[in-house]
Design a protein around this motif. Structure first.
Motif, PDB file in Angstrom:
ATOM      1  N   ILE A   4       0.824  -1.202   0.000  1.00  0.00           N
ATOM      2  CA  ILE A   4       0.000   0.000   0.000  1.00  0.00           C
ATOM      3  C   ILE A   4       0.862   1.258   0.000  1.00  0.00           C
ATOM      4  N   ARG A  34      -0.207  -4.128   2.849  1.00  0.00           N
ATOM      5  CA  ARG A  34      -1.588  -3.876   3.282  1.00  0.00           C
ATOM      6  C   ARG A  34      -1.908  -4.724   4.515  1.00  0.00           C
ATOM      7  N   ALA A  69      -1.023   3.363  -2.503  1.00  0.00           N
ATOM      8  CA  ALA A  69      -2.033   2.637  -3.279  1.00  0.00           C
ATOM      9  C   ALA A  69      -1.787   2.831  -4.776  1.00  0.00           C
ATOM     10  N   THR A  85      -7.184   7.991   1.313  1.00  0.00           N
ATOM     11  CA  THR A  85      -6.676   6.653   1.633  1.00  0.00           C
ATOM     12  C   THR A  85      -5.945   6.636   2.969  1.00  0.00           C
ATOM     13  N   LYS A 161     -12.939   6.322   7.569  1.00  0.00           N
ATOM     14  CA  LYS A 161     -12.692   4.960   7.104  1.00  0.00           C
ATOM     15  C   LYS A 161     -11.450   4.870   6.205  1.00  0.00           C
ATOM     16  N   LYS A 163      -7.930   3.595   4.591  1.00  0.00           N
ATOM     17  CA  LYS A 163      -7.315   2.278   4.386  1.00  0.00           C
ATOM     18  C   LYS A 163      -5.962   2.201   5.077  1.00  0.00           C
ATOM     19  N   CYS A 164      -5.384   3.380   5.316  1.00  0.00           N
ATOM     20  CA  CYS A 164      -4.100   3.458   6.006  1.00  0.00           C
ATOM     21  C   CYS A 164      -4.223   4.504   7.118  1.00  0.00           C
ATOM     22  N   GLU A 193     -10.813  -5.247   9.549  1.00  0.00           N
ATOM     23  CA  GLU A 193     -11.042  -4.416   8.370  1.00  0.00           C
ATOM     24  C   GLU A 193      -9.837  -4.349   7.440  1.00  0.00           C
ATOM     25  N   ILE A 195      -7.068  -2.742   7.778  1.00  0.00           N
ATOM     26  CA  ILE A 195      -6.452  -1.428   7.693  1.00  0.00           C
ATOM     27  C   ILE A 195      -4.937  -1.546   7.900  1.00  0.00           C
TER      28      ILE A 195
END
Length: 602
Positions: A4, A34, A69, A85, A161, A163-164, A193, A195
Protein backbone atom coordinates in the motif's frame (compact mmCIF):
# COMPACT_ATOMS: atom_id res chain seq x y z
CA UNK A 1 -1.20 -5.00 -5.30
CA UNK A 2 -0.05 -6.10 -1.83
CA UNK A 3 2.04 -3.00 -1.13
CA UNK A 4 0.00 0.00 0.00
CA UNK A 5 3.00 2.32 0.58
CA UNK A 6 6.21 2.13 -1.42
CA UNK A 7 9.00 4.60 -0.56
CA UNK A 8 12.06 4.61 -2.81
CA UNK A 9 15.22 6.60 -2.04
CA UNK A 10 13.33 9.62 -0.67
CA UNK A 11 15.05 12.75 0.65
CA UNK A 12 13.52 15.96 1.94
CA UNK A 13 14.89 19.31 3.19
CA UNK A 14 13.23 22.07 5.18
CA UNK A 15 14.21 25.50 3.85
CA UNK A 16 15.09 27.94 6.63
CA UNK A 17 15.32 31.71 6.54
CA UNK A 18 18.93 32.82 5.98
CA UNK A 19 20.23 29.35 6.85
CA UNK A 20 21.28 26.22 5.02
CA UNK A 21 18.39 23.86 4.20
CA UNK A 22 17.83 21.29 6.95
CA UNK A 23 18.00 17.66 5.78
CA UNK A 24 15.10 15.90 7.53
CA UNK A 25 14.77 12.67 5.53
CA UNK A 26 17.87 11.17 3.93
CA UNK A 27 17.54 8.54 1.17
CA UNK A 28 14.84 6.51 2.92
CA UNK A 29 13.34 3.41 1.35
CA UNK A 30 10.64 1.19 2.85
CA UNK A 31 7.81 -1.02 1.70
CA UNK A 32 4.59 -1.38 3.70
CA UNK A 33 2.17 -4.25 3.11
CA UNK A 34 -1.59 -3.88 3.28
CA UNK A 35 -3.11 -4.85 6.60
CA UNK A 36 0.19 -4.69 8.47
CA UNK A 37 1.18 -2.68 11.55
CA UNK A 38 4.44 -0.77 11.21
CA UNK A 39 6.07 1.13 14.08
CA UNK A 40 8.59 3.91 13.49
CA UNK A 41 10.99 4.82 16.30
CA UNK A 42 13.61 7.52 16.69
CA UNK A 43 14.53 10.55 18.72
CA UNK A 44 12.74 13.86 18.29
CA UNK A 45 14.16 15.40 15.13
CA UNK A 46 15.11 12.06 13.57
CA UNK A 47 12.70 12.56 10.64
CA UNK A 48 9.76 10.37 11.72
CA UNK A 49 7.01 13.02 11.52
CA UNK A 50 8.41 14.41 8.28
CA UNK A 51 8.28 10.93 6.77
CA UNK A 52 4.63 10.64 7.83
CA UNK A 53 3.81 13.99 6.22
CA UNK A 54 5.49 12.83 3.02
CA UNK A 55 3.38 9.66 2.94
CA UNK A 56 0.23 11.74 3.40
CA UNK A 57 1.33 14.14 0.62
CA UNK A 58 1.48 17.08 3.03
CA UNK A 59 5.07 17.51 1.84
CA UNK A 60 6.67 16.57 -1.47
CA UNK A 61 10.00 14.71 -1.72
CA UNK A 62 13.05 16.59 -3.02
CA UNK A 63 14.30 13.31 -4.43
CA UNK A 64 12.86 9.82 -4.82
CA UNK A 65 9.26 8.64 -5.09
CA UNK A 66 6.44 7.67 -2.76
CA UNK A 67 3.53 5.59 -4.03
CA UNK A 68 0.37 5.25 -1.92
CA UNK A 69 -2.03 2.64 -3.28
CA UNK A 70 -0.14 3.01 -6.56
CA UNK A 71 -0.56 6.81 -6.65
CA UNK A 72 2.46 9.13 -6.74
CA UNK A 73 2.37 11.68 -3.89
CA UNK A 74 4.10 14.22 -6.17
CA UNK A 75 1.18 14.14 -8.61
CA UNK A 76 -1.21 16.98 -7.70
CA UNK A 77 -4.10 15.12 -9.32
CA UNK A 78 -3.68 12.22 -6.88
CA UNK A 79 -3.45 14.16 -3.62
CA UNK A 80 -7.20 14.05 -2.86
CA UNK A 81 -7.35 10.28 -3.27
CA UNK A 82 -4.10 9.78 -1.32
CA UNK A 83 -5.41 11.77 1.63
CA UNK A 84 -8.69 9.86 1.47
CA UNK A 85 -6.68 6.65 1.63
CA UNK A 86 -4.33 7.76 4.43
CA UNK A 87 -5.77 9.34 7.56
CA UNK A 88 -3.26 11.03 9.86
CA UNK A 89 -3.58 11.87 13.56
CA UNK A 90 -1.07 14.56 14.51
CA UNK A 91 0.93 15.00 17.73
CA UNK A 92 -1.07 18.01 18.90
CA UNK A 93 -4.84 17.44 18.53
CA UNK A 94 -5.54 21.19 18.56
CA UNK A 95 -3.99 21.34 15.10
CA UNK A 96 -6.78 19.29 13.53
CA UNK A 97 -9.94 20.19 15.45
CA UNK A 98 -12.24 22.45 13.43
CA UNK A 99 -15.85 21.85 14.55
CA UNK A 100 -17.88 23.87 17.05
CA UNK A 101 -19.11 20.68 18.73
CA UNK A 102 -17.54 17.27 19.11
CA UNK A 103 -19.92 15.57 16.69
CA UNK A 104 -19.53 18.35 14.09
CA UNK A 105 -15.78 17.91 14.22
CA UNK A 106 -16.03 14.15 13.64
CA UNK A 107 -18.48 14.75 10.78
CA UNK A 108 -16.14 17.21 9.04
CA UNK A 109 -14.05 14.57 7.26
CA UNK A 110 -16.90 12.39 5.95
CA UNK A 111 -18.76 15.51 4.78
CA UNK A 112 -15.75 16.60 2.74
CA UNK A 113 -15.53 13.11 1.26
CA UNK A 114 -19.13 13.43 0.02
CA UNK A 115 -20.58 10.73 2.27
CA UNK A 116 -24.38 10.55 2.45
CA UNK A 117 -25.82 12.41 5.50
CA UNK A 118 -27.53 9.30 6.89
CA UNK A 119 -24.24 7.41 6.69
CA UNK A 120 -22.37 10.31 8.32
CA UNK A 121 -24.64 10.08 11.38
CA UNK A 122 -23.77 6.41 11.73
CA UNK A 123 -20.04 7.02 11.24
CA UNK A 124 -19.98 9.81 13.84
CA UNK A 125 -21.82 7.78 16.48
CA UNK A 126 -19.68 4.72 15.84
CA UNK A 127 -16.39 6.62 15.94
CA UNK A 128 -17.24 8.52 19.14
CA UNK A 129 -18.28 5.29 20.83
CA UNK A 130 -15.01 3.65 19.81
CA UNK A 131 -12.92 6.31 21.57
CA UNK A 132 -15.20 6.74 24.58
CA UNK A 133 -16.61 10.18 23.73
CA UNK A 134 -20.23 9.26 22.95
CA UNK A 135 -21.48 11.23 25.96
CA UNK A 136 -19.58 14.34 24.85
CA UNK A 137 -21.11 14.62 21.35
CA UNK A 138 -22.72 18.01 21.97
CA UNK A 139 -19.84 19.59 23.89
CA UNK A 140 -17.60 22.29 22.38
CA UNK A 141 -14.09 20.87 21.74
CA UNK A 142 -12.42 23.70 23.65
CA UNK A 143 -14.02 22.42 26.85
CA UNK A 144 -12.35 19.02 26.49
CA UNK A 145 -9.19 18.02 28.29
CA UNK A 146 -5.97 17.45 26.35
CA UNK A 147 -6.51 13.70 26.40
CA UNK A 148 -10.14 14.04 25.31
CA UNK A 149 -9.06 16.27 22.41
CA UNK A 150 -6.67 13.55 21.34
CA UNK A 151 -9.51 11.03 21.41
CA UNK A 152 -11.59 13.46 19.31
CA UNK A 153 -8.84 13.79 16.71
CA UNK A 154 -8.62 9.99 16.52
CA UNK A 155 -12.41 9.70 16.13
CA UNK A 156 -12.37 12.25 13.31
CA UNK A 157 -9.93 10.11 11.34
CA UNK A 158 -11.70 6.81 12.09
CA UNK A 159 -14.97 8.29 10.74
CA UNK A 160 -13.31 8.72 7.35
CA UNK A 161 -12.69 4.96 7.10
CA UNK A 162 -9.10 5.27 5.85
CA UNK A 163 -7.32 2.28 4.39
CA UNK A 164 -4.10 3.46 6.01
CA UNK A 165 -3.97 5.04 9.48
CA UNK A 166 -0.93 7.18 10.34
CA UNK A 167 -0.51 7.82 14.07
CA UNK A 168 2.04 10.50 15.00
CA UNK A 169 2.39 10.24 18.79
CA UNK A 170 -1.39 10.11 18.89
CA UNK A 171 -1.56 8.42 22.32
CA UNK A 172 0.87 10.82 24.03
CA UNK A 173 -1.85 12.58 26.06
CA UNK A 174 -3.95 9.50 26.87
CA UNK A 175 -4.14 7.82 30.27
CA UNK A 176 -2.85 4.21 30.44
CA UNK A 177 -6.27 2.54 30.18
CA UNK A 178 -7.41 4.77 27.28
CA UNK A 179 -4.10 4.14 25.51
CA UNK A 180 -4.44 0.38 25.88
CA UNK A 181 -8.09 0.50 24.77
CA UNK A 182 -7.15 2.50 21.67
CA UNK A 183 -4.30 0.17 20.74
CA UNK A 184 -6.69 -2.78 21.07
CA UNK A 185 -9.03 -0.94 18.69
CA UNK A 186 -6.14 -0.47 16.27
CA UNK A 187 -5.38 -4.19 16.38
CA UNK A 188 -9.06 -4.95 15.74
CA UNK A 189 -9.14 -2.59 12.74
CA UNK A 190 -6.12 -4.39 11.32
CA UNK A 191 -7.54 -7.88 11.90
CA UNK A 192 -11.18 -7.25 10.93
CA UNK A 193 -11.04 -4.42 8.37
CA UNK A 194 -7.55 -4.99 6.96
CA UNK A 195 -6.45 -1.43 7.69
CA UNK A 196 -2.75 -0.59 7.43
CA UNK A 197 -1.22 1.23 10.43
CA UNK A 198 1.91 3.36 10.66
CA UNK A 199 2.53 4.18 14.32
CA UNK A 200 5.14 6.79 15.25
CA UNK A 201 5.52 6.42 19.00
CA UNK A 202 7.78 6.66 22.02
CA UNK A 203 5.70 4.12 23.96
CA UNK A 204 7.72 0.94 23.64
CA UNK A 205 4.84 -1.27 24.77
CA UNK A 206 2.91 -0.10 21.68
CA UNK A 207 5.82 -1.12 19.46
CA UNK A 208 5.50 -4.73 20.63
CA UNK A 209 2.12 -4.87 18.83
CA UNK A 210 3.68 -4.06 15.44
CA UNK A 211 4.55 -6.51 12.68
CA UNK A 212 7.69 -4.61 11.73
CA UNK A 213 9.76 -1.77 13.15
CA UNK A 214 11.90 0.90 11.50
CA UNK A 215 14.34 2.93 13.60
CA UNK A 216 15.37 6.35 12.28
CA UNK A 217 18.31 8.54 13.23
CA UNK A 218 19.33 11.82 11.55
CA UNK A 219 16.87 11.23 8.72
CA UNK A 220 18.07 7.72 7.89
CA UNK A 221 16.69 4.27 8.61
CA UNK A 222 19.39 2.54 10.64
CA UNK A 223 17.57 -0.54 11.96
CA UNK A 224 14.69 -2.67 10.78
CA UNK A 225 13.14 -5.92 11.96
CA UNK A 226 10.44 -7.40 14.16
CA UNK A 227 9.89 -5.80 17.60
CA UNK A 228 11.67 -8.72 19.27
CA UNK A 229 14.64 -8.43 16.92
CA UNK A 230 14.92 -4.68 17.43
CA UNK A 231 14.59 -4.71 21.21
CA UNK A 232 17.08 -7.53 21.67
CA UNK A 233 19.73 -5.01 20.61
CA UNK A 234 19.42 -3.24 23.96
CA UNK A 235 22.76 -1.43 23.93
CA UNK A 236 22.24 0.00 20.45
CA UNK A 237 18.66 1.08 21.17
CA UNK A 238 19.73 2.87 24.35
CA UNK A 239 22.68 4.51 22.59
CA UNK A 240 20.10 6.11 20.28
CA UNK A 241 18.32 7.74 23.24
CA UNK A 242 15.44 5.24 23.14
CA UNK A 243 14.03 2.68 25.59
CA UNK A 244 13.25 -0.99 25.42
CA UNK A 245 10.08 -2.39 27.05
CA UNK A 246 10.53 -2.59 30.81
CA UNK A 247 10.15 -6.37 31.10
CA UNK A 248 12.84 -6.88 28.45
CA UNK A 249 15.22 -4.39 30.07
CA UNK A 250 14.90 -5.97 33.52
CA UNK A 251 15.47 -9.48 32.16
CA UNK A 252 18.37 -8.47 29.94
CA UNK A 253 20.15 -6.56 32.73
CA UNK A 254 19.61 -9.34 35.26
CA UNK A 255 21.02 -11.90 32.82
CA UNK A 256 24.04 -9.70 32.08
CA UNK A 257 24.86 -9.12 35.73
CA UNK A 258 24.50 -12.77 36.70
CA UNK A 259 26.33 -14.26 33.73
CA UNK A 260 23.27 -16.12 32.44
CA UNK A 261 22.49 -16.49 28.75
CA UNK A 262 19.08 -15.66 27.33
CA UNK A 263 17.57 -17.67 24.52
CA UNK A 264 16.99 -15.88 21.23
CA UNK A 265 13.80 -13.76 21.32
CA UNK A 266 13.01 -15.28 24.74
CA UNK A 267 12.04 -12.00 26.39
CA UNK A 268 9.85 -10.55 23.64
CA UNK A 269 6.67 -11.64 25.42
CA UNK A 270 5.91 -10.74 29.04
CA UNK A 271 5.41 -14.39 30.01
CA UNK A 272 8.70 -15.42 28.40
CA UNK A 273 10.57 -12.71 30.32
CA UNK A 274 8.98 -13.83 33.60
CA UNK A 275 10.06 -17.42 32.98
CA UNK A 276 13.58 -16.25 32.09
CA UNK A 277 13.84 -14.34 35.38
CA UNK A 278 12.53 -17.35 37.30
CA UNK A 279 15.20 -19.49 35.64
CA UNK A 280 17.95 -16.99 36.49
CA UNK A 281 16.84 -16.75 40.13
CA UNK A 282 16.94 -20.53 40.40
CA UNK A 283 20.26 -20.79 38.56
CA UNK A 284 23.54 -21.61 40.35
CA UNK A 285 25.83 -20.19 37.66
CA UNK A 286 29.33 -19.89 39.12
CA UNK A 287 29.72 -16.23 38.23
CA UNK A 288 26.26 -14.99 39.03
CA UNK A 289 25.59 -12.99 42.20
CA UNK A 290 29.19 -12.72 43.37
CA UNK A 291 30.28 -10.91 40.21
CA UNK A 292 27.29 -8.61 40.42
CA UNK A 293 28.02 -7.41 43.94
CA UNK A 294 29.41 -4.00 42.95
CA UNK A 295 26.75 -3.54 40.28
CA UNK A 296 24.10 -4.23 42.88
CA UNK A 297 25.55 -1.55 45.16
CA UNK A 298 25.52 0.88 42.24
CA UNK A 299 21.87 0.08 41.60
CA UNK A 300 20.96 0.59 45.25
CA UNK A 301 22.52 4.05 45.20
CA UNK A 302 19.93 5.11 42.65
CA UNK A 303 17.11 7.11 44.22
CA UNK A 304 14.10 4.81 44.47
CA UNK A 305 10.75 5.50 46.03
CA UNK A 306 10.32 2.16 47.77
CA UNK A 307 12.95 3.12 50.37
CA UNK A 308 11.13 6.34 51.33
CA UNK A 309 13.76 7.28 53.90
CA UNK A 310 13.85 10.74 52.30
CA UNK A 311 10.12 11.16 51.80
CA UNK A 312 8.48 14.22 53.25
CA UNK A 313 6.70 13.77 56.56
CA UNK A 314 3.46 15.64 55.98
CA UNK A 315 2.96 16.15 59.71
CA UNK A 316 6.24 18.02 60.20
CA UNK A 317 6.58 20.04 56.99
CA UNK A 318 5.42 23.57 56.28
CA UNK A 319 2.26 23.63 54.18
CA UNK A 320 2.69 25.83 51.09
CA UNK A 321 -0.57 24.90 49.33
CA UNK A 322 -3.92 24.19 50.96
CA UNK A 323 -6.97 23.22 48.91
CA UNK A 324 -10.21 22.77 50.84
CA UNK A 325 -13.56 21.55 49.46
CA UNK A 326 -12.81 22.86 45.98
CA UNK A 327 -15.62 22.46 43.46
CA UNK A 328 -15.66 23.89 39.94
CA UNK A 329 -18.17 23.62 37.09
CA UNK A 330 -17.58 24.86 33.54
CA UNK A 331 -20.53 26.78 32.04
CA UNK A 332 -22.30 26.68 35.38
CA UNK A 333 -26.01 27.35 35.15
CA UNK A 334 -26.23 26.49 31.43
CA UNK A 335 -27.28 23.42 29.48
CA UNK A 336 -23.59 22.72 28.82
CA UNK A 337 -22.61 22.69 32.51
CA UNK A 338 -19.78 20.26 33.17
CA UNK A 339 -18.51 19.59 36.68
CA UNK A 340 -14.72 19.35 36.56
CA UNK A 341 -13.90 19.21 40.29
CA UNK A 342 -16.03 18.12 43.25
CA UNK A 343 -15.14 18.66 46.92
CA UNK A 344 -11.37 18.29 46.46
CA UNK A 345 -9.19 18.79 49.55
CA UNK A 346 -5.45 18.25 50.03
CA UNK A 347 -2.27 20.00 51.16
CA UNK A 348 1.26 20.19 49.72
CA UNK A 349 4.44 20.57 51.76
CA UNK A 350 7.39 22.85 51.08
CA UNK A 351 10.13 21.12 49.10
CA UNK A 352 7.88 18.24 48.12
CA UNK A 353 7.56 16.74 44.66
CA UNK A 354 3.82 16.16 44.47
CA UNK A 355 2.41 14.05 41.65
CA UNK A 356 -1.10 14.38 40.20
CA UNK A 357 -2.48 11.58 38.03
CA UNK A 358 -5.86 10.53 36.68
CA UNK A 359 -7.70 9.57 33.51
CA UNK A 360 -8.12 11.99 30.60
CA UNK A 361 -10.73 14.55 31.69
CA UNK A 362 -10.41 13.74 35.40
CA UNK A 363 -9.81 17.42 36.29
CA UNK A 364 -6.02 17.54 36.57
CA UNK A 365 -5.45 20.66 34.44
CA UNK A 366 -8.44 22.43 35.95
CA UNK A 367 -7.05 21.75 39.41
CA UNK A 368 -3.55 23.08 38.78
CA UNK A 369 -4.88 26.22 37.09
CA UNK A 370 -6.47 27.04 40.43
CA UNK A 371 -3.05 26.95 42.06
CA UNK A 372 -1.87 30.22 40.50
CA UNK A 373 -5.22 31.91 40.06
CA UNK A 374 -5.80 31.29 36.35
CA UNK A 375 -9.11 29.81 37.51
CA UNK A 376 -10.81 31.13 40.65
CA UNK A 377 -12.72 28.83 43.04
CA UNK A 378 -16.50 28.75 42.71
CA UNK A 379 -16.83 26.79 45.95
CA UNK A 380 -14.15 26.02 48.51
CA UNK A 381 -10.80 27.71 49.09
CA UNK A 382 -7.28 27.59 47.66
CA UNK A 383 -4.37 29.14 49.55
CA UNK A 384 -0.84 29.32 48.14
CA UNK A 385 1.96 30.45 50.49
CA UNK A 386 -0.75 31.80 52.74
CA UNK A 387 -2.37 33.93 50.04
CA UNK A 388 -5.86 33.31 48.65
CA UNK A 389 -6.33 32.80 44.91
CA UNK A 390 -9.77 34.39 45.32
CA UNK A 391 -8.21 37.79 46.09
CA UNK A 392 -6.91 39.86 43.16
CA UNK A 393 -4.17 41.48 45.26
CA UNK A 394 -2.96 38.03 46.40
CA UNK A 395 -3.00 36.49 42.91
CA UNK A 396 -0.30 38.90 41.67
CA UNK A 397 1.96 37.81 44.54
CA UNK A 398 1.16 34.14 43.95
CA UNK A 399 2.09 34.30 40.28
CA UNK A 400 5.52 35.69 41.14
CA UNK A 401 6.11 32.69 43.41
CA UNK A 402 4.26 29.88 41.60
CA UNK A 403 5.27 29.19 37.99
CA UNK A 404 3.01 27.12 35.72
CA UNK A 405 4.29 25.27 32.66
CA UNK A 406 1.39 24.28 30.42
CA UNK A 407 0.91 21.24 28.22
CA UNK A 408 2.98 21.90 25.08
CA UNK A 409 5.07 24.57 26.90
CA UNK A 410 6.66 25.63 23.59
CA UNK A 411 3.40 27.52 22.98
CA UNK A 412 4.45 29.91 25.77
CA UNK A 413 7.32 31.29 23.66
CA UNK A 414 6.86 34.56 21.76
CA UNK A 415 9.94 36.83 21.92
CA UNK A 416 12.49 37.47 19.15
CA UNK A 417 15.38 35.72 20.91
CA UNK A 418 15.70 33.00 23.52
CA UNK A 419 17.40 35.47 25.89
CA UNK A 420 14.49 37.91 25.62
CA UNK A 421 11.96 35.15 26.14
CA UNK A 422 13.64 33.95 29.34
CA UNK A 423 13.98 37.57 30.51
CA UNK A 424 10.29 38.40 30.02
CA UNK A 425 9.14 37.24 33.46
CA UNK A 426 11.92 38.94 35.45
CA UNK A 427 11.24 42.18 33.52
CA UNK A 428 7.57 42.01 34.46
CA UNK A 429 8.68 41.66 38.07
CA UNK A 430 10.40 45.07 37.79
CA UNK A 431 13.94 43.79 38.35
CA UNK A 432 16.96 45.84 37.24
CA UNK A 433 18.99 44.91 34.16
CA UNK A 434 21.90 43.34 36.08
CA UNK A 435 19.60 41.08 38.09
CA UNK A 436 17.68 40.09 34.94
CA UNK A 437 20.93 39.12 33.18
CA UNK A 438 22.03 37.06 36.18
CA UNK A 439 18.73 35.22 36.35
CA UNK A 440 18.63 34.50 32.61
CA UNK A 441 22.15 33.09 32.61
CA UNK A 442 21.51 31.03 35.75
CA UNK A 443 18.29 29.57 34.31
CA UNK A 444 20.05 28.85 31.01
CA UNK A 445 22.81 26.99 32.84
CA UNK A 446 20.33 24.81 34.75
CA UNK A 447 18.52 23.88 31.53
CA UNK A 448 21.66 23.44 29.41
CA UNK A 449 21.09 26.35 27.01
CA UNK A 450 24.32 27.64 25.46
CA UNK A 451 25.18 31.27 24.68
CA UNK A 452 24.71 30.49 20.99
CA UNK A 453 21.14 29.28 21.63
CA UNK A 454 20.36 32.35 23.75
CA UNK A 455 20.94 34.54 20.69
CA UNK A 456 18.70 32.49 18.38
CA UNK A 457 14.98 32.79 17.76
CA UNK A 458 13.03 30.32 19.93
CA UNK A 459 11.02 29.34 16.85
CA UNK A 460 14.13 27.94 15.14
CA UNK A 461 14.77 25.41 17.91
CA UNK A 462 13.84 21.74 18.15
CA UNK A 463 10.85 20.68 20.26
CA UNK A 464 13.06 19.60 23.16
CA UNK A 465 15.03 22.85 23.08
CA UNK A 466 11.81 24.90 23.07
CA UNK A 467 10.67 23.11 26.21
CA UNK A 468 13.97 23.87 27.90
CA UNK A 469 13.55 27.55 27.02
CA UNK A 470 10.01 27.56 28.42
CA UNK A 471 11.25 25.98 31.65
CA UNK A 472 14.13 28.47 31.84
CA UNK A 473 11.63 31.32 31.51
CA UNK A 474 9.83 30.04 34.61
CA UNK A 475 13.04 29.37 36.54
CA UNK A 476 14.33 32.90 35.88
CA UNK A 477 11.50 34.16 38.08
CA UNK A 478 12.92 32.05 40.94
CA UNK A 479 9.61 30.43 41.83
CA UNK A 480 9.11 28.78 45.19
CA UNK A 481 6.58 26.50 43.51
CA UNK A 482 6.84 25.02 39.99
CA UNK A 483 3.76 23.40 38.42
CA UNK A 484 4.41 21.14 35.41
CA UNK A 485 1.48 19.93 33.29
CA UNK A 486 2.59 16.92 31.19
CA UNK A 487 6.01 18.49 30.48
CA UNK A 488 7.40 15.38 28.76
CA UNK A 489 4.43 14.52 26.50
CA UNK A 490 5.59 13.67 22.98
CA UNK A 491 9.28 13.68 23.87
CA UNK A 492 11.62 10.77 23.16
CA UNK A 493 12.94 8.85 26.22
CA UNK A 494 16.21 10.82 26.41
CA UNK A 495 14.36 14.13 26.12
CA UNK A 496 11.81 13.00 28.69
CA UNK A 497 14.54 12.08 31.17
CA UNK A 498 16.27 15.41 30.56
CA UNK A 499 13.13 17.46 31.24
CA UNK A 500 12.18 15.45 34.31
CA UNK A 501 15.71 15.65 35.69
CA UNK A 502 15.10 19.41 36.07
CA UNK A 503 12.14 18.64 38.31
CA UNK A 504 14.27 16.40 40.54
CA UNK A 505 17.09 18.97 40.54
CA UNK A 506 14.73 21.77 41.58
CA UNK A 507 13.34 19.69 44.42
CA UNK A 508 16.91 19.26 45.67
CA UNK A 509 17.21 23.07 45.55
CA UNK A 510 14.17 23.38 47.84
CA UNK A 511 11.59 24.25 45.17
CA UNK A 512 8.16 22.67 45.63
CA UNK A 513 7.33 20.81 42.40
CA UNK A 514 3.86 19.70 41.29
CA UNK A 515 4.00 17.24 38.40
CA UNK A 516 0.98 16.19 36.32
CA UNK A 517 1.64 13.16 34.14
CA UNK A 518 0.06 10.15 32.45
CA UNK A 519 3.27 8.18 32.98
CA UNK A 520 2.94 5.97 36.01
CA UNK A 521 6.66 5.21 35.78
CA UNK A 522 7.71 8.88 35.97
CA UNK A 523 5.35 9.69 38.82
CA UNK A 524 6.28 6.60 40.82
CA UNK A 525 10.03 7.21 40.66
CA UNK A 526 9.91 10.97 41.25
CA UNK A 527 6.98 11.82 43.52
CA UNK A 528 7.03 11.96 47.32
CA UNK A 529 3.24 11.79 47.38
CA UNK A 530 0.61 11.28 44.69
CA UNK A 531 -2.95 12.58 44.27
CA UNK A 532 -5.23 10.46 42.09
CA UNK A 533 -8.26 12.14 40.51
CA UNK A 534 -11.26 10.31 39.10
CA UNK A 535 -14.15 12.22 37.53
CA UNK A 536 -13.16 15.35 39.42
CA UNK A 537 -13.02 13.66 42.82
CA UNK A 538 -10.09 12.38 44.89
CA UNK A 539 -9.70 8.67 44.24
CA UNK A 540 -6.55 8.19 46.34
CA UNK A 541 -3.76 10.21 47.93
CA UNK A 542 -0.55 9.00 49.53
CA UNK A 543 3.01 7.85 49.01
CA UNK A 544 3.74 5.77 45.91
CA UNK A 545 3.75 2.46 47.82
CA UNK A 546 0.31 3.40 49.21
CA UNK A 547 -1.16 4.44 45.85
CA UNK A 548 0.32 1.75 43.61
CA UNK A 549 -1.08 -1.25 45.48
CA UNK A 550 -4.35 -2.46 43.96
CA UNK A 551 -4.32 -2.55 40.15
CA UNK A 552 -8.09 -3.04 39.89
CA UNK A 553 -8.64 0.07 42.03
CA UNK A 554 -6.22 2.04 39.84
CA UNK A 555 -8.00 0.88 36.69
CA UNK A 556 -11.18 2.51 37.97
CA UNK A 557 -9.31 5.82 37.60
CA UNK A 558 -8.00 4.93 34.13
CA UNK A 559 -4.56 4.07 35.48
CA UNK A 560 -2.26 1.09 35.84
CA UNK A 561 0.68 -0.10 37.90
CA UNK A 562 4.14 1.07 36.83
CA UNK A 563 5.50 -1.61 34.51
CA UNK A 564 8.50 -2.49 36.69
CA UNK A 565 6.26 -3.12 39.71
CA UNK A 566 3.79 -5.11 37.59
CA UNK A 567 6.65 -7.27 36.29
CA UNK A 568 7.98 -7.89 39.79
CA UNK A 569 4.48 -8.91 40.86
CA UNK A 570 4.40 -11.46 38.03
CA UNK A 571 7.73 -12.90 39.20
CA UNK A 572 6.55 -12.84 42.82
CA UNK A 573 3.82 -15.31 41.92
CA UNK A 574 6.61 -17.92 42.04
CA UNK A 575 8.79 -16.17 44.64
CA UNK A 576 6.45 -14.46 47.14
CA UNK A 577 9.30 -13.08 49.26
CA UNK A 578 10.28 -10.58 46.54
CA UNK A 579 9.51 -6.96 47.45
CA UNK A 580 7.52 -5.52 44.56
CA UNK A 581 7.58 -1.86 45.63
CA UNK A 582 10.16 -0.83 43.02
CA UNK A 583 9.32 1.35 40.05
CA UNK A 584 12.33 1.52 37.72
CA UNK A 585 14.15 -1.25 35.83
CA UNK A 586 17.33 -0.45 37.77
CA UNK A 587 15.81 -0.80 41.21
CA UNK A 588 13.76 -3.84 40.14
CA UNK A 589 16.99 -5.57 39.04
CA UNK A 590 18.65 -4.62 42.33
CA UNK A 591 15.79 -6.25 44.23
CA UNK A 592 15.99 -9.41 42.11
CA UNK A 593 19.74 -9.60 42.73
CA UNK A 594 19.19 -9.13 46.45
CA UNK A 595 16.57 -11.85 46.52
CA UNK A 596 18.72 -14.26 44.52
CA UNK A 597 21.66 -13.71 46.87
CA UNK A 598 19.54 -14.16 50.01
CA UNK A 599 17.91 -17.25 48.58
CA UNK A 600 21.26 -18.80 47.76
CA UNK A 601 22.58 -18.16 51.28
CA UNK A 602 19.64 -19.90 52.92
Amino acid sequence: MNKIVQIDNVSFHYHQHQQEPLLAVDEVSMSLERGKHTAVLGRNGSGKSTLARLVNALEQPDHGTILVAGLNTSDDKSIWEIRSTCGMVFQNPDNQIVGTTVEEDVAFGPENLGVEPSQIRKLVDESLARVGLADAAQRPPHLLSGGQKQKLAIAGILAMKPKCLILDESTAMLDPVSRNDFMRLVQTLIAVEGITVINITHHMEEVLLADQVYVMDHGKIIMTGSPAEIFEQVDQIKSLGLDVPVHMEITWELARLTGNQLKQLETAEWEGAVKAVERIISSDAANDVSTAKQDMQDFKSISNKSDYSNSNDSDSKEKVISVQNLTYTYNRGTSMAQEALSDVSFEINRGELFGIIGHSGSGKSTLIQHLNGLIRPQQGTVHVLGWSVSQNADVKKIRQKAGLLFQYPEHQLFEETVFQDIAFGPKRMGLDANEIDKRVLAAAEITGLSQEILERSPFELSGGQKRRVAIAGILAMKPEILILDEPAAGLDPAGRDEILSYAAQLREMGVTVILVSHSMEDIARLADRILVLRDGKIHACGKPQEVFVDESYLRQAGLSLPRAKAFLESVAMSFPEINTDFYTPETAVAELLRYKKDRRMQ
